[in-house]
Design a protein around this motif. Structure first.
Motif, mmCIF file in Angstrom:
data_model
loop_
_atom_site.group_PDB
_atom_site.id
_atom_site.type_symbol
_atom_site.label_atom_id
_atom_site.label_comp_id
_atom_site.label_asym_id
_atom_site.label_seq_id
_atom_site.Cartn_x
_atom_site.Cartn_y
_atom_site.Cartn_z
ATOM 1 N N LEU A 1 0.817 -1.226 0.000
ATOM 2 C CA LEU A 1 0.000 0.000 0.000
ATOM 3 C C LEU A 1 0.848 1.271 0.000
ATOM 4 O O LEU A 1 0.296 2.369 -0.121
ATOM 5 N N ILE A 2 2.164 1.119 0.131
ATOM 6 C CA ILE A 2 3.017 2.313 0.128
ATOM 7 C C ILE A 2 2.871 3.071 -1.189
ATOM 8 O O ILE A 2 2.662 4.299 -1.215
ATOM 9 N N GLU A 3 2.966 2.336 -2.306
ATOM 10 C CA GLU A 3 2.851 2.987 -3.618
ATOM 11 C C GLU A 3 1.460 3.565 -3.833
ATOM 12 O O GLU A 3 1.314 4.606 -4.497
ATOM 13 N N VAL A 4 0.446 2.926 -3.278
ATOM 14 C CA VAL A 4 -0.917 3.435 -3.434
ATOM 15 C C VAL A 4 -1.064 4.757 -2.690
ATOM 16 O O VAL A 4 -1.673 5.710 -3.194
ATOM 17 N N GLY A 5 -0.501 4.819 -1.483
ATOM 18 C CA GLY A 5 -0.536 6.083 -0.732
ATOM 19 C C GLY A 5 0.204 7.186 -1.463
ATOM 20 O O GLY A 5 -0.247 8.349 -1.504
ATOM 21 N N GLN A 6 1.330 6.845 -2.058
ATOM 22 C CA GLN A 6 2.100 7.836 -2.812
ATOM 23 C C GLN A 6 1.336 8.294 -4.054
ATOM 24 O O GLN A 6 1.351 9.479 -4.416
ATOM 25 N N ALA A 7 0.658 7.335 -4.716
ATOM 26 C CA ALA A 7 -0.141 7.679 -5.890
ATOM 27 C C ALA A 7 -1.306 8.594 -5.514
ATOM 28 O O ALA A 7 -1.665 9.505 -6.268
ATOM 29 N N LEU A 8 -1.903 8.355 -4.344
ATOM 30 C CA LEU A 8 -2.993 9.215 -3.890
ATOM 31 C C LEU A 8 -2.471 10.631 -3.623
ATOM 32 O O LEU A 8 -3.133 11.621 -3.975
ATOM 33 N N LYS A 9 -1.291 10.710 -3.037
ATOM 34 C CA LYS A 9 -0.683 12.025 -2.803
ATOM 35 C C LYS A 9 -0.447 12.740 -4.126
ATOM 36 O O LYS A 9 -0.727 13.942 -4.265
ATOM 37 N N ALA A 10 0.059 11.993 -5.136
ATOM 38 C CA ALA A 10 0.314 12.605 -6.442
ATOM 39 C C ALA A 10 -0.978 13.117 -7.079
ATOM 40 O O ALA A 10 -0.967 14.093 -7.833
ATOM 41 N N LYS A 11 -2.095 12.471 -6.755
ATOM 42 C CA LYS A 11 -3.370 12.854 -7.369
ATOM 43 C C LYS A 11 -4.010 14.040 -6.677
ATOM 44 O O LYS A 11 -4.512 14.963 -7.335
ATOM 45 N N VAL A 12 -4.034 14.040 -5.339
ATOM 46 C CA VAL A 12 -4.811 15.072 -4.615
ATOM 47 C C VAL A 12 -3.949 16.004 -3.792
ATOM 48 O O VAL A 12 -4.483 16.917 -3.147
ATOM 49 N N GLY A 13 -2.623 15.776 -3.819
ATOM 50 C CA GLY A 13 -1.767 16.651 -3.029
ATOM 51 C C GLY A 13 -2.047 16.503 -1.548
ATOM 52 O O GLY A 13 -2.186 15.393 -1.039
ATOM 53 N N ASP A 14 -2.174 17.647 -0.841
ATOM 54 C CA ASP A 14 -2.427 17.596 0.601
ATOM 55 C C ASP A 14 -3.888 17.862 0.947
ATOM 56 O O ASP A 14 -4.216 18.194 2.087
ATOM 57 N N ALA A 15 -4.783 17.694 -0.046
ATOM 58 C CA ALA A 15 -6.198 18.043 0.155
ATOM 59 C C ALA A 15 -6.843 17.264 1.287
ATOM 60 O O ALA A 15 -7.787 17.765 1.928
ATOM 61 N N TYR A 16 -6.377 16.043 1.575
ATOM 62 C CA TYR A 16 -7.016 15.217 2.596
ATOM 63 C C TYR A 16 -6.255 15.214 3.922
ATOM 64 O O TYR A 16 -6.705 14.604 4.901
ATOM 65 N N VAL A 17 -5.104 15.876 3.962
ATOM 66 C CA VAL A 17 -4.310 15.884 5.186
ATOM 67 C C VAL A 17 -5.056 16.638 6.285
ATOM 68 O O VAL A 17 -5.504 17.773 6.097
ATOM 69 N N GLY A 18 -5.218 15.949 7.426
ATOM 70 C CA GLY A 18 -5.890 16.588 8.547
ATOM 71 C C GLY A 18 -7.395 16.673 8.431
ATOM 72 O O GLY A 18 -8.057 17.232 9.318
ATOM 73 N N GLN A 19 -7.958 16.120 7.364
ATOM 74 C CA GLN A 19 -9.400 16.185 7.164
ATOM 75 C C GLN A 19 -10.102 15.020 7.856
ATOM 76 O O GLN A 19 -9.555 13.924 7.961
ATOM 77 N N PRO A 20 -11.344 15.210 8.310
ATOM 78 C CA PRO A 20 -12.090 14.114 8.920
ATOM 79 C C PRO A 20 -12.458 13.058 7.874
ATOM 80 O O PRO A 20 -12.480 13.327 6.673
ATOM 81 N N GLU A 21 -12.779 11.874 8.358
ATOM 82 C CA GLU A 21 -13.024 10.739 7.477
ATOM 83 C C GLU A 21 -14.153 10.977 6.489
ATOM 84 O O GLU A 21 -14.092 10.519 5.342
ATOM 85 N N ASP A 22 -15.191 11.682 6.899
ATOM 86 C CA ASP A 22 -16.326 11.858 6.001
ATOM 87 C C ASP A 22 -15.982 12.699 4.776
ATOM 88 O O ASP A 22 -16.706 12.702 3.793
ATOM 89 N N VAL A 23 -14.851 13.389 4.821
ATOM 90 C CA VAL A 23 -14.417 14.192 3.681
ATOM 91 C C VAL A 23 -13.758 13.324 2.614
ATOM 92 O O VAL A 23 -13.971 13.526 1.413
ATOM 93 N N TRP A 24 -12.964 12.345 3.052
ATOM 94 C CA TRP A 24 -12.140 11.603 2.089
ATOM 95 C C TRP A 24 -12.500 10.134 1.903
ATOM 96 O O TRP A 24 -12.053 9.505 0.931
ATOM 97 N N LEU A 25 -13.310 9.555 2.783
ATOM 98 C CA LEU A 25 -13.493 8.100 2.759
ATOM 99 C C LEU A 25 -14.036 7.599 1.417
ATOM 100 O O LEU A 25 -13.512 6.627 0.849
ATOM 101 N N THR A 26 -15.080 8.218 0.887
ATOM 102 C CA THR A 26 -15.698 7.717 -0.349
ATOM 103 C C THR A 26 -14.711 7.730 -1.514
ATOM 104 O O THR A 26 -14.572 6.750 -2.265
ATOM 105 N N GLU A 27 -13.986 8.865 -1.651
ATOM 106 C CA GLU A 27 -13.047 8.988 -2.768
ATOM 107 C C GLU A 27 -11.842 8.067 -2.597
ATOM 108 O O GLU A 27 -11.400 7.425 -3.562
ATOM 109 N N VAL A 28 -11.337 7.964 -1.401
ATOM 110 C CA VAL A 28 -10.169 7.108 -1.170
ATOM 111 C C VAL A 28 -10.549 5.639 -1.327
ATOM 112 O O VAL A 28 -9.757 4.830 -1.826
ATOM 113 N N ARG A 29 -11.761 5.291 -0.930
ATOM 114 C CA ARG A 29 -12.213 3.911 -1.110
ATOM 115 C C ARG A 29 -12.232 3.536 -2.587
ATOM 116 O O ARG A 29 -11.750 2.453 -2.976
ATOM 117 N N ALA A 30 -12.789 4.386 -3.428
ATOM 118 C CA ALA A 30 -12.847 4.102 -4.865
ATOM 119 C C ALA A 30 -11.438 4.052 -5.458
ATOM 120 O O ALA A 30 -11.113 3.155 -6.255
#
Length: 580
Positions: free
Chosen positions: A206-235
């Motif tokens: 999952l390391i590469e997946v986390g890095q790929a997510l960072k490349a896609k959304v930058g820091d948009a989800y850092v520090g955000q509550p779960e209801d903000v990012w869960l649906t998008e990160v799940r997909a």
């Protein structure tokens, strides 16, 4: 082309003639008349039970029927000897010319030899692998993938119209856990310290997946509550895992025709539609189940639930489809998924499950029976565990996966061909030992080597024959006079070749592709035995001193290669032209 069917037709025609002559009464049911190999090869080439199964309805003694049948069968030039055995079985020996002719027919038919129309184009859906999209596939998935793929190949070879399907289990809570795990790797990619707790997945994959997510959304989800990012990160995570799974399947030589998402069943009315179909048949009701076995009245709380009357279709107890809180049980989407398969017009369904799903079989069969009004059979194949060893010790877990040995660990170490063949050397519901040292041995004890070596030896013979000026194209070989193939060892190979079409149909009927692996080993053994005899008996060598008279001897190994290639194709293993 099936020699056993040909001789069975001869037996049936002879019985019809006996009926016309008054030796047998009219109206006899011949459906149970069989022609098959005798249990003891010393008794003959084939045996028929005709007299035994017809005696009672005909009101005659079995031996009387058998004697009349033997007298008439002996007139056929294909029958060298017909004799009555025991209470009324008939043993048959075929003329050498039959076996010689079959060898030429195998070469002439090529890849079509052994193919069957048994399936009559029936549409079959085979669902296999269907691993949760939460990580790479482990060795248990590997066995299920190999078995399902070989079964699909086998049924297609036997005349079925096969669809290979993967059911993506992306509708459950495990996908939320995946999303949370990827989110932790995403935070890690941003330089944060993280801790994997509460059942999250710690594997390095999952390391590469986390890095790929960072490349896609930058820091948009850092520090955000779960209801903000869960649906998008799940997909995002599910797509990444399915891409990994597809790569793993490709490394194993498995290609699916269809991927079906469990999530597509939720919120679309498809679960409701399936249960409404059952309700219209009077199979859905509100009720309270009996306490599960092993429970006492003190720890059992009876609750009214929405239940499927699965006992009406062979199950042991009725099954809940909706919880008391209104949510679906895990069984409800599975009903809807199989309702979709039935609605797509399949004539037969096959589910390949892990051994831990044994308790799920009856309820799933009951559901399909109810949904299809008994029209569509469901066959469930359970896959037992694989025990991995090397150097006499259990193989340790994969560092990348963190908790298990992955499919890629196995394939990268021994190759896809070895993996597939060895996974099919035991029946699917029997445990399998996979010894990394033994599967790479070049010996008779290693079945994949032994079979591939036989094919490579044939290819070597053909290359040397061509260099000696002998025409080795199949057209020339098939037209060769094969009367010189008269040694018992040569005829033994021909007899084994004759079993191939029959074996294909038996394996397809029983859903047992391991029978193909066993047969190929036996055929290779007959071939290697003949090869070794040639070391001491010059007339048995495939390349005699006189090249002009050598073509007849070459046809037999070429026929062996035709069948080995076809059988390995069913198993998904490449035939080798030479061993390195």
């Amino acid at each position: 082309m099936n020699l056993f069917d040909d001789i069975k037709s001869l037996v049936l025609d002879t019985l019809a003639a006996m009926t016309a002559q008054g030796a047998l009464p009219t109206g006899l049911d011949l459906g149970n008349v069989n022609v098959e190999p005798p249990r003891d090869p010393a008794h003959g080439d084939m045996a028929t039970n005709a007299a035994m199964v017809l005696a009672k309805p005909a009101g005659l003694k079995p031996r009387d029927i058998a004697q009349g049948l033997v007298e008439r069968l002996s007139d056929d030039p294909r029958i060298a000897l017909a004799e009555v055995a025991g209470p009324g079985f008939i043993n048959l020996r075929l003329a050498d010319a039959v076996w010689q002719g079959l060898v030429g027919q195998v070469v002439d038919a090529g890849t079509s030899y052994g193919r069957s129309r048994m399936g009559q184009g029936r549409k079959v859906n085979i669902e296999y692998v269907s691993a949760n999209p939460t990580g790479p596939m482990h060795v248990g998935h590997t066995r299920g993938a190999v078995f399902g793929d070989a079964l699909a190949n086998l049924l297609a070879y036997a005349g079925h119209d096969v669809t290979r399907e993967y059911y993506i289990n992306d509708g459950g809570a495990q996908v939320d856990v995946l999303a949370r795990s990827v989110y932790l790797r995403y935070l890690e990619a941003h330089g944060q310290e993280v801790a994997f707790e509460d059942g999250t997945y710690p594997g390095d994959y999952l390391i590469e997946v986390g890095q790929a997510l960072k490349a896609k959304v930058g820091d948009a989800y850092v520090g955000q509550p779960e209801d903000v990012w869960l649906t998008e990160v799940r997909a995002f995570s599910t797509d990444a895992m399915m891409a990994l799974i597809r790569e793993d399947l490709a490394a194993l030589g498995v290609k699916m025709d269809s991927f079906f998402s469990e999530k597509a069943l939720y919120g679309t009315g498809r679960i409701e539609a399936a249960l409404e179909d059952l309700a219209e048949k009077g199979l859905i009701y509100q009720g309270v189940l009996e306490p599960p076995k092993g429970k006492t009245p003190d720890d059992w709380e009876p609750r009214e639930q929405t239940l499927f009357r699965s006992t009406a279709h062979g199950d042991d107890v009725d099954r809940p489809v909706k919880k008391s809180d209104g949510g679906w049980t895990y069984f409800a989407p599975d009903i809807a998924y199989h309702f979709d398969k039935v609605s797509r017009g399949f004539d037969m369904l096959v589910d390949v499950f892990g051994a831990d799903h044994g308790g799920y079989v009856k309820r799933m069969k009951a559901a399909v029976s109810a949904l299809s009004d008994g029209r569509v059979p469901l066959e469930v194949k359970l896959i037992q565990l694989v025990k991995l060893t090397q150097g006499g010790e259990p193989v340790k877990m994969s560092k990348r996966a963190g908790t298990f040995v992955t499919l890629r660990d196995v394939v990268d170490q021994v190759g896809a061909d070895v993996t597939r063949f060895v996974m099919l050397t035991r029946k699917n519901d029997a445990p399998l030992d996979f010894d990394f040292d033994k599967v790479l041995e070049q010996s008779k004890d290693n079945p994949v080597f032994y079979v591939q070596y036989a094919h490579a030896r044939v290819c070597s013979v053909l290359r040397k024959a061509a260099a000696a000026g002998i025409a080795v194209d199949d057209t020339s070989l098939a037209a060769t006079d094969l009367a010189a193939l008269d040694h018992p060892a040569e005829l033994a190979v021909a007899r084994k070749l004759a079993e191939w079409p029959r074996l294909v149909e038996i394996a397809a009927q029983t859903g047992e592709p391991h029978r193909i692996a066993f047969y190929l080993y036996d055929l290779a053994s007959e071939f290697h035995t003949l090869w070794n005899r040639g070391n001491d008996t010059p007339t048995l060598r495939f390349l005699p001193d006189d090249p002009a008279g050598g073509a007849a001897k070459i046809v037999l190994p070429r026929a062996v290669a035709v069948v080995i290639s076809a059988g390995l194709g069913i198993l998904g293993v490449k035939p080798l032209d030479e061993m390195r």
